[in-house]
Scaffold this active site. Structure first.
Site, PDB file in Angstrom:
ATOM      1  N   VAL A 242      64.585  -8.279-170.378  1.00  0.00           N
ATOM      2  CA  VAL A 242      63.979  -9.585-170.633  1.00  0.00           C
ATOM      3  C   VAL A 242      62.919  -9.905-169.586  1.00  0.00           C
ATOM      4  CG1 VAL A 242      64.430 -12.072-170.753  1.00  0.00           C
ATOM      5  CG2 VAL A 242      66.019 -10.477-171.826  1.00  0.00           C
ATOM      6  N   GLU A 243      63.195  -9.543-168.337  1.00  0.00           N
ATOM      7  CA  GLU A 243      62.287  -9.887-167.242  1.00  0.00           C
ATOM      8  C   GLU A 243      60.985  -9.082-167.264  1.00  0.00           C
ATOM      9  OE1 GLU A 243      62.286 -12.135-165.000  1.00  0.00           O
ATOM     10  OE2 GLU A 243      64.323 -12.885-164.769  1.00  0.00           O
TER      11      GLU A 243
END
Length: 313
Positions: A196-197
């Site tokens: 996600v990051e």
């Protein structure tokens, strides 16, 4: 527990076949016949009716993509048929254990099941024994007694995500496994956050100066002694150390720890839960889709708990 091959081979099929089993057999055979190969049908039809009914129900459950626990239900039925001495059921249950479908992956249990089935002259089991090493003689408890098999761990989207990760990035998986295991943090949670990051980009940088795989801001990097946030090993060590701290601080509550990873523990404390920030709430949803577990083991010696828990107590 010793592998009781002969006990299984000699165990008689339940006497007095009930009409309900005939009905089940007819319904299952009629509804999923098209799902079976001719070889499967021949195999099932050579079994006693009770076992044939169990095998057909199990295969139907295993292949029913709409059923949430279909593979576990199949394992349960295979266990029952295996207790009646079915080599086919032992083989099929062994395959589930070999790949972790419905039940936890366990190559030793799989090998024991293949060994037992091979005693019946089961050809596929004999072939499987050529590819696995028989290191123990235990069988799953559900084969030896009428108990349910253990369920496989819940899977999230991260399993499919990492399965399709390009070869050029797969070295990150091994690095995460090593560092996360050392810090006693679930690697899948770490991988979910990385996905996600940064989408596994070691050079990623946000407009808030978050850097590297786990998007460490300068303050967090300094706090966890990360000298170069673009160095994958340093970045993951710092990010995992922070995540371990957050899990201890929020007493294993994954949602709160993930929210704090995005917005900071101060914001979570202020709102006594996930902050009402659109970005943070969307972030938590994304991570949870990939890592659905709500609680994570934590080490209470790492830090004192958040004031949220002190107020609750």
């Amino acid at each position: 527990m010793v592998l009781r091959k002969h006990d299984l081979l000699k165990r008689p099929v339940v006497d007095g076949l009930k009409w309900v089993l005939f009905a089940t057999l007819l319904v299952v055979a009629g509804s999923v016949r098209a799902e079976f190969s001719s070889q499967e049908l021949e195999t099932f039809d050579n079994e006693p009716p009770v076992i044939a009914a169990l095998l057909k129900r199990a295969v139907f459950a295993e292949r029913d993509l709409k059923r949430v626990d279909g593979e576990w239900e199949a394992a349960k039925l295979y266990c029952e048929a295996a207790r009646h001495g079915s080599a086919e059921a032992q083989f099929r249950l062994g395959m589930l254990y070999a790949v972790g479908k419905g039940v936890p992956a366990n190559r030793d249990l799989a090998a024991s099941l293949f060994a037992t089935a091979s005693m019946h002259g089961h050809y596929e089991s004999q072939k499987m024994l050529e590819t696995v090493e028989l290191t123990v003689s235990d069988l799953p408890p559900c084969v030896l007694a009428a108990v349910d098999p253990e369920k496989a761990p819940v899977k999230g989207e991260i399993d499919n995500y990492i399965a399709n990760l390009p070869e050029s990035k797969r070295w990150i998986l091994r690095l995460v496994e090593t560092i996360s295991t050392w810090h006693k943090v679930d690697p899948k949670l770490v991988l979910s956050i990385i996905s996600v990051e940064s989408n596994f980009a070691t050079s990623a940088q946000s407009n808030k100066q978050a850097q590297g795989l786990m998007q460490l801001i300068p303050g967090t990097a300094e706090r966890f002694n990360v000298k170069n946030a673009y160095d994958a090993s340093q970045n993951i060590k710092g990010g995992v150390a922070y995540l371990r701290w957050l899990l201890a601080y929020f007493e294993g509550d994954v949602s709160l720890a993930v929210a704090a990873y995005n917005a900071g523990e101060g914001a979570v404390n202020k709102y006594k839960g996930i902050p009402p920030y659109a970005e943070t709430r969307k972030y938590v949803q994304k991570v949870h889709a990939r890592y659905p577990l709500k609680h994570h083991p934590f080490d209470g010696n790492v830090t004192a708990p958040s004031p949220i828990f002190k107020r609750r107590g």
